[in-house]
Structure formats: structure tokens, C-alpha cells
Design a protein around this motif. Structure first.
Motif, PDB file in Angstrom:
ATOM      1  N   LEU A  60       9.049   6.361  -0.974  1.00  0.00           N
ATOM      2  CA  LEU A  60       9.519   6.565   0.397  1.00  0.00           C
ATOM      3  C   LEU A  60       8.341   6.624   1.369  1.00  0.00           C
ATOM      4  CD1 LEU A  60      12.335   6.874  -0.721  1.00  0.00           C
ATOM      5  CD2 LEU A  60      12.608   8.953   0.637  1.00  0.00           C
ATOM      6  N   GLY A  61       7.251   7.254   0.937  1.00  0.00           N
ATOM      7  CA  GLY A  61       6.046   7.252   1.763  1.00  0.00           C
ATOM      8  C   GLY A  61       5.551   5.853   2.037  1.00  0.00           C
ATOM      9  N   ARG A  62       5.641   4.983   1.034  1.00  0.00           N
ATOM     10  CA  ARG A  62       5.268   3.572   1.206  1.00  0.00           C
ATOM     11  C   ARG A  62       6.127   2.906   2.295  1.00  0.00           C
ATOM     12  NH1 ARG A  62       0.704   3.194  -0.740  1.00  0.00           N
ATOM     13  NH2 ARG A  62       0.198   2.440  -2.819  1.00  0.00           N
ATOM     14  N   VAL A  98       4.666   2.126   7.756  1.00  0.00           N
ATOM     15  CA  VAL A  98       4.625   1.243   8.918  1.00  0.00           C
ATOM     16  C   VAL A  98       4.673   2.027  10.224  1.00  0.00           C
ATOM     17  CG1 VAL A  98       7.131   0.909   8.974  1.00  0.00           C
ATOM     18  CG2 VAL A  98       5.627  -0.846   9.912  1.00  0.00           C
ATOM     19  N   LEU A  99       5.250   3.205  10.202  1.00  0.00           N
ATOM     20  CA  LEU A  99       5.336   4.016  11.418  1.00  0.00           C
ATOM     21  C   LEU A  99       3.958   4.406  11.936  1.00  0.00           C
ATOM     22  CD1 LEU A  99       8.293   6.359  10.424  1.00  0.00           C
ATOM     23  CD2 LEU A  99       8.374   4.406  11.991  1.00  0.00           C
ATOM     24  N   ARG A 100       3.002   4.516  11.044  1.00  0.00           N
ATOM     25  CA  ARG A 100       1.646   4.877  11.453  1.00  0.00           C
ATOM     26  C   ARG A 100       1.046   3.827  12.375  1.00  0.00           C
ATOM     27  NH1 ARG A 100      -1.815   5.381   6.462  1.00  0.00           N
ATOM     28  NH2 ARG A 100      -3.300   6.132   8.017  1.00  0.00           N
ATOM     29  N   GLU A 101       1.445   2.575  12.181  1.00  0.00           N
ATOM     30  CA  GLU A 101       0.955   1.489  13.023  1.00  0.00           C
ATOM     31  C   GLU A 101       1.561   1.555  14.427  1.00  0.00           C
ATOM     32  OE1 GLU A 101      -1.277  -0.134  11.445  1.00  0.00           O
ATOM     33  OE2 GLU A 101      -0.746   0.202   9.344  1.00  0.00           O
ATOM     34  N   GLY A 151       1.747   8.126  -0.501  1.00  0.00           N
ATOM     35  CA  GLY A 151       2.433   6.845  -0.425  1.00  0.00           C
ATOM     36  C   GLY A 151       2.169   6.101   0.874  1.00  0.00           C
ATOM     37  N   ALA A 152       1.843   6.834   1.928  1.00  0.00           N
ATOM     38  CA  ALA A 152       1.581   6.212   3.231  1.00  0.00           C
ATOM     39  C   ALA A 152       0.177   5.638   3.344  1.00  0.00           C
ATOM     40  CB  ALA A 152       1.808   7.240   4.346  1.00  0.00           C
TER      41      ALA A 152
END
Length: 265
Positions: A149-151, A155-158, A235-236
Motif C-alpha cells: 500500500l505504501g508503494r 505517487v502522492l509525494r510527487e 513502501g513509499a
């Protein structure tokens, strides 16, 4: 194209006692420094995964003004008086739901911000001017699921979203030492060291497979809810990033205060 220079970090906070919201110590000083650094980059919103919203299935807070939840007992009134009036972000909640499809994600209107979230944010972002949403932890799922789920959320970090996890690498209240400073249990030190070194080396599979540490893991993670937020942050992580440790230590014998940062804060 987003780069590691413009991407928001992802941070795991070892939150320890909710009293950290009122106290000043080396852990809260590290949180303040992290928050000040991230604030310079003007985060659009914060997505928090807290140990204290542990559910069957997945929910995301979708209200415009989440309440401050005091989900504890036996602490001074001053702690119950704390409010963290950050706005919510229903549009971001809907985006999280869509990113996690085809999983069923409930748009929650009843939870809010629990102390796993606000006890660190009151130090890191004291103005409470950045919108905050929480994602619950599905208690029915194994460690790999939470990492995956972290993976998906990375994309939100971008897009300017700061992803935080709040828990403790080691969290055993039954074996904590009451009544003041205490030496860390040997098993707590070994397990905390193992996870810290695995993070620093980028050995994320070892972080997922924490239970392989046998008795040390069983004592350090007697129930998984405080450990699992770390897996969302791991995961992020992107391939071009490192993980650093902002602060570390074992409190009251059996609570890890390790705070880990993915990327550049």
C-alpha cells in the motif's frame, strides 16, 4: 518531472508517550526540526498512518474538519485539553481511495485525528495549517500488504503530499519500566538495531520480514499495530532515495523512539 529534490519526504515517527505533545526533549526537538525543514517546501497536505486507527478493512478520513481524538486514559487534564485544528482534505481522501482500488476504502466521516497523529504534528507543524487526513491500518492483512500500500501511495509525494507513519518499532507496554529512566531491555536493543540497520542499508525485505527475528520480534512487536506504519513509509521509498535516522532511543525500557526519514526533509 518530479525529482528527489522536489519530492516530499516520507517520515516514520516513533511517537512514544502522548505526553510528548506537552514535553520538550530530544525526540520532540527532532520532530520540530523535521517539521520546520519540510514546511519550507510548503506541503500541500499530510497523509498519516497511525497505529491508533487499527480496523477491519480500510478507511480514510474524508471530513472537511477532523476532530481531535483523545484516545487514552490516565494522563493529566492538560493533555486532554490539546486540540489540533488542522483542516481535512476530502479531495485527497478520494484520491487515496482511487489509488488503492480495487481495494474497498471507506470514506470515513466519524474518526478524526488520533493521538498517534496529533501528538507528533503539534510539534512538527504547530500552526496546524496543513490539511491532514488519516488512513486506517487493516488488521486482517499481513506485513507485505501494508508495504505494498505504501508503494501505491508513493505517487502522492510527487504532488506535494507528506506521508507520515506514526507508531513505534518496539512497543511492549507490558514490559515497560515505570517510575523514571530505565535501561533498555536487551531484546529491545537488538530488534531496534536490526530494523535501524536494515533501513539504513535499504534492506526493506528485512523490514517486512521482521518476524524472522524470533523471540526479539515477539517481545518487541507483541501486537503489530505500532510497527506496521513503518512499512507504509518503507513502501513509499523510491529507488533513488536513502533512508536516514533523525533520532533514536529506547524509552522506559521497551518503547523505541526511532524516527526515520525517506528522502530529503
Amino acid at each position: 518531472m518530479s525529482t528527489s529534490a522536489t519530492r516530499m519526504p516520507a517520515i516514520f515517527f516513533g511517537h512514544g508517550s502522548p505526553m510528548n505533545a506537552l514535553e520538550d526533549n530530544r525526540y520532540t526537538a527532532a520532530w520540530e526540526q523535521l517539521g520546520a525543514s519540510v514546511a519550507l517546501r510548503q506541503p500541500k497536505a499530510i497523509l498519516s498512518i497511525s497505529a491508533h486507527w487499527y480496523t477491519r478493512g480500510i478507511g480514510v478520513t474524508a471530513m472537511p474538519q477532523p476532530k481531535t481524538i483523545h484516545d487514552f486514559g490516565g494522563f493529566p487534564q492538560a493533555l486532554f485539553d490539546v486540540r489540533y485544528p488542522a483542516p481535512g482534505d476530502p479531495a485527497l481522501a478520494a484520491q487515496v481511495r482511487d489509488l488503492l482500488a480495487p481495494l474497498d476504502v471507506t470514506m470515513d466521516q466519524s474518526w478524526g485525528l488520533d493521538h498517534g497523529t496529533w501528538s507528533v504534528l503539534v510539534k512538527a507543524f504547530p500552526k496546524a495549517d496543513v490539511p491532514v487526513i488519516q488512513l486506517s491500518i487493516d488488521a486482517t492483512q499481513p506485513a507485505q500488504f501494508h508495504f505494498d500500500l505504501g508503494r501505491k501511495l508513493a505517487v502522492l509525494r510527487e504532488q506535494g503530499v507528506l506521508i507520515i507513519g506514526s507508531g513505534d518499532v518496539v512497543h511492549n507496554l507490558r514490559l515497560m519500566t515505570r517510575g523514571g529512566p530505565a535501561a533498555a531491555h536487551d531484546w529491545a536493543l537488538r530488534f531496534n538495531d536490526h530494523i535501524r540497520e536494515s533501513l539504513l542499508k535499504g534492506d526493506l525485505q528485512a523490514v517486512i520480514d521482521y518476524a524472522d527475528q524470533g523471540r526479539d520480534a515477539q517481545l518487541s512487536v507483541p501486537t503489530p499495530e505500532h510497527y506496521l506504519p513503518l512499512l507504509y513509509i518503507a513502501g513509499a521509498k523510491q529507488d533513488d532515495e536513502a533512508i536516514s535516522i533523525a533520532v533514536d532511543g529506547i524509552d522506559i525500557g521497551s518503547i523505541s523512539m526511532l524516527t526515520a526519514v525517506v528522502g530529503t526533509a
